[in-house]
Design a protein around this motif. Structure first.
Motif, PDB file in Angstrom:
ATOM      1  N   ILE A  56      38.179  43.007  47.582  1.00 10.62           N
ATOM      2  CA  ILE A  56      38.151  41.544  47.572  1.00 10.62           C
ATOM      3  C   ILE A  56      37.663  41.055  46.209  1.00 10.62           C
ATOM      4  O   ILE A  56      38.166  40.074  45.686  1.00 10.62           O
ATOM      5  N   ILE A  57      36.651  41.743  45.642  1.00 12.57           N
ATOM      6  CA  ILE A  57      36.258  41.450  44.267  1.00 12.57           C
ATOM      7  C   ILE A  57      36.379  42.727  43.431  1.00 12.57           C
ATOM      8  O   ILE A  57      36.346  43.832  43.970  1.00 12.57           O
ATOM      9  N   THR A  58      36.549  42.531  42.148  1.00  8.36           N
ATOM     10  CA  THR A  58      36.738  43.667  41.243  1.00  8.36           C
ATOM     11  C   THR A  58      35.434  43.926  40.494  1.00  8.36           C
ATOM     12  O   THR A  58      34.882  43.006  39.885  1.00  8.36           O
ATOM     13  N   PRO A  59      34.925  45.148  40.533  1.00 12.18           N
ATOM     14  CA  PRO A  59      33.703  45.440  39.778  1.00 12.18           C
ATOM     15  C   PRO A  59      33.976  45.405  38.271  1.00 12.18           C
ATOM     16  O   PRO A  59      35.124  45.547  37.849  1.00 12.18           O
ATOM     17  N   ASP A  60      32.914  45.199  37.480  1.00 12.80           N
ATOM     18  CA  ASP A  60      33.076  45.204  36.024  1.00 12.80           C
ATOM     19  C   ASP A  60      33.418  46.614  35.540  1.00 12.80           C
ATOM     20  O   ASP A  60      34.185  46.783  34.602  1.00 12.80           O
ATOM     21  N   THR A  63      34.632  53.233  39.597  1.00 14.94           N
ATOM     22  CA  THR A  63      35.913  53.501  40.255  1.00 14.94           C
ATOM     23  C   THR A  63      35.769  53.444  41.770  1.00 14.94           C
ATOM     24  O   THR A  63      34.728  53.805  42.321  1.00 14.94           O
ATOM     25  N   ILE A  64      36.830  52.991  42.406  1.00 15.16           N
ATOM     26  CA  ILE A  64      36.905  52.993  43.870  1.00 15.16           C
ATOM     27  C   ILE A  64      38.214  53.676  44.237  1.00 15.16           C
ATOM     28  O   ILE A  64      39.283  53.276  43.763  1.00 15.16           O
ATOM     29  N   THR A  65      38.091  54.706  45.057  1.00 17.17           N
ATOM     30  CA  THR A  65      39.277  55.460  45.448  1.00 17.17           C
ATOM     31  C   THR A  65      39.459  55.352  46.949  1.00 17.17           C
ATOM     32  O   THR A  65      38.527  55.614  47.703  1.00 17.17           O
ATOM     33  N   TYR A  66      40.625  54.930  47.372  1.00 13.07           N
ATOM     34  CA  TYR A  66      40.944  54.866  48.798  1.00 13.07           C
ATOM     35  C   TYR A  66      42.139  55.776  49.061  1.00 13.07           C
ATOM     36  O   TYR A  66      43.203  55.597  48.441  1.00 13.07           O
ATOM     37  N   ALA A  67      41.963  56.738  49.945  1.00  5.39           N
ATOM     38  CA  ALA A  67      43.040  57.679  50.320  1.00  5.39           C
ATOM     39  C   ALA A  67      43.754  58.224  49.072  1.00  5.39           C
ATOM     40  O   ALA A  67      44.981  58.284  49.029  1.00  5.39           O
ATOM     41  N   GLY A  68      42.954  58.570  48.082  1.00  4.32           N
ATOM     42  CA  GLY A  68      43.501  59.210  46.886  1.00  4.32           C
ATOM     43  C   GLY A  68      44.055  58.254  45.843  1.00  4.32           C
ATOM     44  O   GLY A  68      44.515  58.690  44.796  1.00  4.32           O
ATOM     45  N   ARG A  69      43.991  56.941  46.117  1.00  2.00           N
ATOM     46  CA  ARG A  69      44.510  55.969  45.141  1.00  2.00           C
ATOM     47  C   ARG A  69      43.379  55.119  44.592  1.00  2.00           C
ATOM     48  O   ARG A  69      42.502  54.676  45.350  1.00  2.00           O
ATOM     49  N   GLU A  70      43.427  54.859  43.302  1.00  2.00           N
ATOM     50  CA  GLU A  70      42.396  54.019  42.707  1.00  2.00           C
ATOM     51  C   GLU A  70      42.744  52.543  42.884  1.00  2.00           C
ATOM     52  O   GLU A  70      43.843  52.119  42.524  1.00  2.00           O
ATOM     53  N   LEU A  71      41.796  51.794  43.459  1.00  2.59           N
ATOM     54  CA  LEU A  71      42.065  50.371  43.718  1.00  2.59           C
ATOM     55  C   LEU A  71      42.397  49.612  42.432  1.00  2.59           C
ATOM     56  O   LEU A  71      43.257  48.734  42.422  1.00  2.59           O
ATOM     57  N   SER A  72      41.708  49.980  41.327  1.00  2.00           N
ATOM     58  CA  SER A  72      41.911  49.230  40.074  1.00  2.00           C
ATOM     59  C   SER A  72      43.301  49.469  39.486  1.00  2.00           C
ATOM     60  O   SER A  72      43.762  48.688  38.661  1.00  2.00           O
ATOM     61  N   ALA A  73      43.954  50.531  39.938  1.00  2.00           N
ATOM     62  CA  ALA A  73      45.295  50.811  39.418  1.00  2.00           C
ATOM     63  C   ALA A  73      46.377  50.042  40.190  1.00  2.00           C
ATOM     64  O   ALA A  73      47.550  50.067  39.822  1.00  2.00           O
ATOM     65  N   MET A  74      45.965  49.359  41.259  1.00  2.00           N
ATOM     66  CA  MET A  74      46.947  48.606  42.068  1.00  2.00           C
ATOM     67  C   MET A  74      47.041  47.167  41.565  1.00  2.00           C
ATOM     68  O   MET A  74      46.082  46.630  41.011  1.00  2.00           O
ATOM     69  N   SER A  75      48.166  46.536  41.817  1.00  2.00           N
ATOM     70  CA  SER A  75      48.309  45.109  41.519  1.00  2.00           C
ATOM     71  C   SER A  75      47.597  44.319  42.620  1.00  2.00           C
ATOM     72  O   SER A  75      47.278  44.867  43.676  1.00  2.00           O
ATOM     73  N   ASP A  76      47.361  43.036  42.361  1.00  2.00           N
ATOM     74  CA  ASP A  76      46.737  42.187  43.382  1.00  2.00           C
ATOM     75  C   ASP A  76      47.545  42.212  44.673  1.00  2.00           C
ATOM     76  O   ASP A  76      46.993  42.256  45.770  1.00  2.00           O
ATOM     77  N   ALA A  77      48.868  42.182  44.532  1.00  2.00           N
ATOM     78  CA  ALA A  77      49.740  42.174  45.712  1.00  2.00           C
ATOM     79  C   ALA A  77      49.599  43.483  46.486  1.00  2.00           C
ATOM     80  O   ALA A  77      49.560  43.483  47.722  1.00  2.00           O
ATOM     81  N   GLU A  78      49.494  44.602  45.761  1.00  2.00           N
ATOM     82  CA  GLU A  78      49.324  45.896  46.443  1.00  2.00           C
ATOM     83  C   GLU A  78      47.987  45.960  47.164  1.00  2.00           C
ATOM     84  O   GLU A  78      47.893  46.473  48.284  1.00  2.00           O
ATOM     85  N   ARG A  79      46.942  45.421  46.506  1.00  2.00           N
ATOM     86  CA  ARG A  79      45.626  45.421  47.159  1.00  2.00           C
ATOM     87  C   ARG A  79      45.635  44.532  48.396  1.00  2.00           C
ATOM     88  O   ARG A  79      45.059  44.890  49.425  1.00  2.00           O
TER      89      ARG A  79
END
Ligand SMILES: Nc1ncnc2c1ncn2[C@@H]1O[C@H](COP(=O)(O)OP(=O)(O)OP(=O)(O)O)[C@@H](O)[C@H]1O
Ligand SMILES: [Mg+2]
Length: 228
Positions: A56-60, A63-79
């Motif tokens: 919901i918010i992006t850390p400064d 890393t956050i990894t969910y099921a092997g994927r990094e949240l920061s590597a996703m677009s807003d739409a993907e998140r």
């Protein structure tokens, strides 16, 4: 860095609001089907941690990894899509849509995922039965008690078949009897459906329903898994 077998893991999160450090190197992880209580004093960063974990918010940084994927590597739409498909949410209050009936509220995540109305409401009623609020289907949130409303909210969080439920003080506005019933039903349902729960709470009584506790102090999460 990512504890083995974890579903959702955060490493060294930092988040500052102006000059206030809300998170100052927090690490955290949860395994599939595990109920983790996040405890700590007011202002320590619990909600900020939960909002980061849920995308919901992006850390400064960190890393956050969910099921092997990094949240920061996703677009807003993907998140957003991930939140709809894999995450459920329960907050302290106010999360039900007042214009919809209780069954429509519970069916909402399914409807947003493209399930047809009849099928969505059938599944919604099954979850409402599990949460012992199936008799409230046609009432609106303003017409039910606080404890009933929270059980409807839990049913809604579960109805979309999430992998993780994020609950921020889900019993904060309830008396102890209602609070315990909500926790009992939430953890029972989550365990039987193998749903992980990230549970933010002040109350030791509520944390007693978890498999594991993590304490946040001054924006740092103390998690035994990350103690080394
Ligand atoms: N949107 C925001 N803007 C500015 N500061 C914020 C914001 N959100 C949180 N903070 C600050 O970040 C710190 C951590 O807040 P957070 O809400 O995560 O604490 P918390 O542990 O959930 O507290 P509580 O138990 O009272 O809910 C606090 O100092 C808070 O004032
Ligand atoms: Mg909070």
């Amino acid at each position: 860095m990512i504890p083995e077998g974890s579903l959702l893991a955060a490493h060294d999160l930092r988040k500052t609001y102006g000059s206030t450090p809300a998170l100052d190197g927090a690490s955290f992880s949860v395994h599939p089907g595990e109920v983790v209580a996040v405890m700590g004093p007011s202002g320590s960063g619990k909600s900020t941690l939960l909002h980061c974990l849920a995308g919901i918010i992006t850390p400064d940084s960190g890393t956050i990894t969910y099921a092997g994927r990094e949240l920061s590597a996703m677009s807003d739409a993907e998140r957003s899509a991930l939140r709809r498909s894999d995450f459920g949410f329960v907050f302290q209050f106010g999360q039900l849509v007042p214009e919809l009936t209780c069954v429509e509220n519970v069916a909402l995540p399914l409807r947003l995922n493209g399930v047809r109305r009849k099928a969505a409401e059938r599944t919604a009623l099954e979850w409402m039965e599990r949460l012992e609020v199936d008799d409230l289907g046609s009432k609106r949130p303003g017409e039910v008690s606080g404890g009933q409303g929270q059980r409807v909210a839990v049913a809604r969080a579960l109805a979309g078949s999430p992998k993780v439920i994020f609950a921020d003080e889900p019993t904060g506005a309830l008396d102890s009897l209602n609070g315990e019933r909500v926790m009992e039903l939430l953890t029972e349902a989550a365990r039987s459906a193998n749903v992980a729960v990230v549970l933010v709470t002040h109350e030791a009584r509520v944390a007693a329903y978890s498999d594991r506790d993590v304490t946040v102090r001054d924006g740092r999460a103390r998690d035994l898994e990350h103690a080394a």
